[in-house]
Design an enzyme around this catalytic site. Structure first.
Site, mmCIF file in Angstrom:
data_model
loop_
_atom_site.group_PDB
_atom_site.id
_atom_site.type_symbol
_atom_site.label_atom_id
_atom_site.label_comp_id
_atom_site.label_asym_id
_atom_site.label_seq_id
_atom_site.Cartn_x
_atom_site.Cartn_y
_atom_site.Cartn_z
ATOM 1 N N MET A 38 -7.848 7.403 -5.121
ATOM 2 C CA MET A 38 -8.521 7.740 -6.380
ATOM 3 C C MET A 38 -9.959 7.214 -6.362
ATOM 4 S SD MET A 38 -5.655 7.651 -9.345
ATOM 5 C CE MET A 38 -5.631 5.887 -9.585
ATOM 6 N N ALA A 40 -13.315 4.636 -5.754
ATOM 7 C CA ALA A 40 -13.683 3.224 -5.942
ATOM 8 C C ALA A 40 -13.170 2.435 -4.733
ATOM 9 C CB ALA A 40 -13.128 2.671 -7.256
ATOM 10 N N LEU A 41 -13.558 2.916 -3.572
ATOM 11 C CA LEU A 41 -12.947 2.444 -2.330
ATOM 12 C C LEU A 41 -13.280 0.983 -2.032
ATOM 13 C CD1 LEU A 41 -13.513 5.562 -0.046
ATOM 14 C CD2 LEU A 41 -11.579 5.028 -1.555
ATOM 15 N N HIS A 42 -12.263 0.254 -1.654
ATOM 16 C CA HIS A 42 -12.422 -1.148 -1.251
ATOM 17 C C HIS A 42 -11.804 -1.322 0.140
ATOM 18 C CE1 HIS A 42 -8.191 -1.423 -2.282
ATOM 19 N NE2 HIS A 42 -8.458 -1.066 -3.531
ATOM 20 N N HIS A 45 -8.488 0.399 0.984
ATOM 21 C CA HIS A 45 -8.587 1.825 1.336
ATOM 22 C C HIS A 45 -9.154 1.993 2.754
ATOM 23 C CE1 HIS A 45 -9.195 2.073 -3.211
ATOM 24 N NE2 HIS A 45 -8.132 2.802 -3.033
ATOM 25 N N ASP A 158 1.438 -0.261 -3.077
ATOM 26 C CA ASP A 158 2.184 0.559 -4.040
ATOM 27 C C ASP A 158 3.510 0.967 -3.374
ATOM 28 O OD1 ASP A 158 -0.020 1.065 -6.215
ATOM 29 O OD2 ASP A 158 -0.992 1.336 -4.283
ATOM 30 N N SER A 194 -8.710 -1.348 -7.019
ATOM 31 C CA SER A 194 -9.881 -0.863 -7.756
ATOM 32 C C SER A 194 -9.902 -1.468 -9.153
ATOM 33 C CB SER A 194 -9.846 0.660 -7.854
ATOM 34 O OG SER A 194 -9.694 1.225 -6.572
HETATM 35 P P1 AMP Z 1 -5.515 4.247 -5.148
HETATM 36 O O1 AMP Z 1 -6.927 4.647 -4.925
HETATM 37 O O2 AMP Z 1 -5.339 2.996 -5.928
HETATM 38 O O3 AMP Z 1 -4.647 5.396 -5.636
HETATM 39 O O4 AMP Z 1 -4.955 3.903 -3.715
HETATM 40 C C1 AMP Z 1 -5.039 4.811 -2.661
HETATM 41 C C2 AMP Z 1 -4.212 4.318 -1.514
HETATM 42 O O5 AMP Z 1 -4.710 3.041 -1.092
HETATM 43 C C3 AMP Z 1 -2.729 4.107 -1.879
HETATM 44 O O6 AMP Z 1 -1.922 4.537 -0.790
HETATM 45 C C4 AMP Z 1 -2.649 2.632 -2.080
HETATM 46 O O7 AMP Z 1 -1.369 2.109 -1.838
HETATM 47 C C5 AMP Z 1 -3.633 2.134 -1.044
HETATM 48 N N1 AMP Z 1 -4.107 0.792 -1.374
HETATM 49 C C6 AMP Z 1 -4.679 0.377 -2.527
HETATM 50 N N2 AMP Z 1 -4.921 -0.942 -2.493
HETATM 51 C C7 AMP Z 1 -4.481 -1.380 -1.287
HETATM 52 C C8 AMP Z 1 -4.448 -2.648 -0.647
HETATM 53 N N3 AMP Z 1 -4.895 -3.756 -1.240
HETATM 54 N N4 AMP Z 1 -3.937 -2.719 0.596
HETATM 55 C C9 AMP Z 1 -3.455 -1.599 1.213
HETATM 56 N N5 AMP Z 1 -3.460 -0.373 0.668
HETATM 57 C C10 AMP Z 1 -3.960 -0.263 -0.563
#
Ligand code: AMP
Length: 292
Positions: A38, A40-42, A45, A158, A194
Site C-alpha cells: 500500500m 509508504a515504503l519502508h 517492504h 501480517d 507504515s
Molecule cells: P502494506 O503496505 O502494509 O500492505 O504491506 C505490504 C507488504 O509488506 C505485506 O506483505 C506486509 O506483510 C509486508 N510488510 C509490512 N511491514 C513489514 C515488515 N516490518 N517486515 C516484513 N514485511 C512487512
C-alpha cells in the site's frame, strides 16, 4: 544524462499497460515476481523487493491503498501516500516496475465480486476488523490475476494475511507461488510499519515494549507456562506499560491459525494487536524458535 528524475522506476497505472510489460518480459523468457504493497515504503517492504529479485528476473511492486480493506472508521484517508519517494525506493531496492492503479481502475463502475476466505479469517484481525480480509482477498486475487507473476512475496508481519492468501491461491488454483518473508524490525525491536509514522515521539519511545511483551509471552510458553496464563499476563503487562486497548493477544497454530490452549504441540505463534494512542500495532512471534 541521468538526473534524479531518471532514477525513479517506471510506473504503469492500468491493467492493460501492466500486462503489456509482463508480456514483453515473458517473450524474453524472463520470470516475474510481484510485491503487493500500500506504499509508504519502508525497509520491511524493501526487504520483500530484494527477496523478489532473488526469486524472479523482473520485479513488479504494486502500490495501491485499497479502500475495501479499511473499515468505515479506519485510517483510509489518513494513510500515508508517498508515491514519488516510493518510486525511488523501489528502484534502489532493485525493483523494475511500479504498478499504481487508481481506485477506478481497480474497481470500475458496477464492480460486484467479492472473494471471501472462511476459517483462517476467523479471530485475530478477522474479528477486530470486520470485512478487512474480504477486501484483502479480493484485491490480492485481482493483483495476482492482473500481473500473473511466477511468485508473489508477502511479509510474515501480517501472518494471518499471508495465511489467508496461501489458502485462496490453493483454493482457486491460481498458478502463483506465494513466498513469506521475515519480519523486519527497527533496532529496538518494533516491527516496521507504515503506521508507525502516526506515533507521537513519546509513544514511539516505548512502542517496542509491544514486541518485548510478545517475546516474553512466547518464551514463557516455550518454558512450559500455560498459554492462556501467559497471554493474560501479557495483556495486563501492556496495560501497565501504558498501551491502550488490546484487540487480542493469543496463541495460534502457525499454519491453521486454530487457537492453542495449554502447551502447543505443533509450531505456534503469539499474535497481538494493541492500540497506542490512535495507532493500531500488530505483531507476531514464534514460540520455541530462535527467530523472533
Ligand atoms: P502494506 O503496505 O502494509 O500492505 O504491506 C505490504 C507488504 O509488506 C505485506 O506483505 C506486509 O506483510 C509486508 N510488510 C509490512 N511491514 C513489514 C515488515 N516490518 N517486515 C516484513 N514485511 C512487512
Amino acid at each position: 544524462m541521468a538526473g534524479p528524475a531518471a532514477r525513479a522506476v517506471a510506473t504503469v497505472e492500468t491493467v492493460a499497460d501492466l500486462r503489456a510489460r509482463v508480456a514483453e518480459w515473458r517473450a524474453d523468457g524472463l520470470t516475474v515476481g510481484l510485491v503487493p504493497t500500500m506504499g509508504a515504503l519502508h525497509e520491511g517492504h524493501l526487504s520483500l523487493i530484494r527477496r523478489a529479485r532473488m526469486l524472479a528476473d523482473q520485479v513488479v511492486v504494486s502500490i495501491f491503498v485499497n479502500p475495501t480493506q479499511f473499515g468505515p472508521h479506519e485510517d483510509f484517508d489518513a494513510y500515508p501516500r508517498t508515491l514519488e519517494q516510493d518510486r525511488f525506493r523501489v528502484r534502489m531496492a532493485g525493483g523494475h516496475l511500479v504498478y499504481a492503479p487508481t481506485v477506478a481502475e481497480m474497481y470500475p463502475r458496477g464492480f460486484s465480486t467479492r472473494v471471501t476466505v472462511a476459517g483462517v479469517t476467523e479471530g485475530l484481525c478477522g474479528d477486530a476488523r470486520p470485512g478487512h480480509f474480504d477486501g484483502v482477498a479480493t484485491v490480492v486475487t485481482k493483483l495476482l490475476l492482473q500481473a500473473l507473476p511466477d511468485v508473489a512475496i508477502f511479509g510474515e508481519k501480517d501472518w494471518q494475511q499471508l495465511t489467508v492468501i496461501r489458502r485462496l491461491v490453493r483454493d482457486l488454483d491460481i498458478p502463483v507461488k506465494i513466498d513469506g518473508a521475515p519480519i523486519q524490525r527497527e533496532q529496538d525491536g518494533l516491527a516496521m510499519s507504515s503506521r508507525n509514522a502516526y506515533l507521537s515521539d513519546e509513544d514511539r519511545g516505548f512502542a517496542n515494549y509491544f514486541y518485548k511483551t510478545l517475546r516474553k509471552v512466547a518464551e514463557d510458553i516455550a518454558g512450559g507456562r500455560d498459554a492462556d496464563h501467559a497471554c493474560a499476563w501479557g495483556v495486563s503487562e501492556l496495560g501497565r506499560i501504558g498501551f491502550g486497548a488490546v484487540d487480542y493477544l493469543e496463541v495460534r497454530d502457525a499454519e491453521t491459525l486454530e487457537p492453542v490452549q495449554g502447551a502447543p504441540e505443533r509450531p505456534a505463534r503469539v499474535f497481538g494487536a494493541v492500540f497506542l494512542g490512535k495507532t493500531r500495532l500488530i505483531d507476531n512471534v514464534a514460540i520455541g524458535s530462535a527467530e523472533g
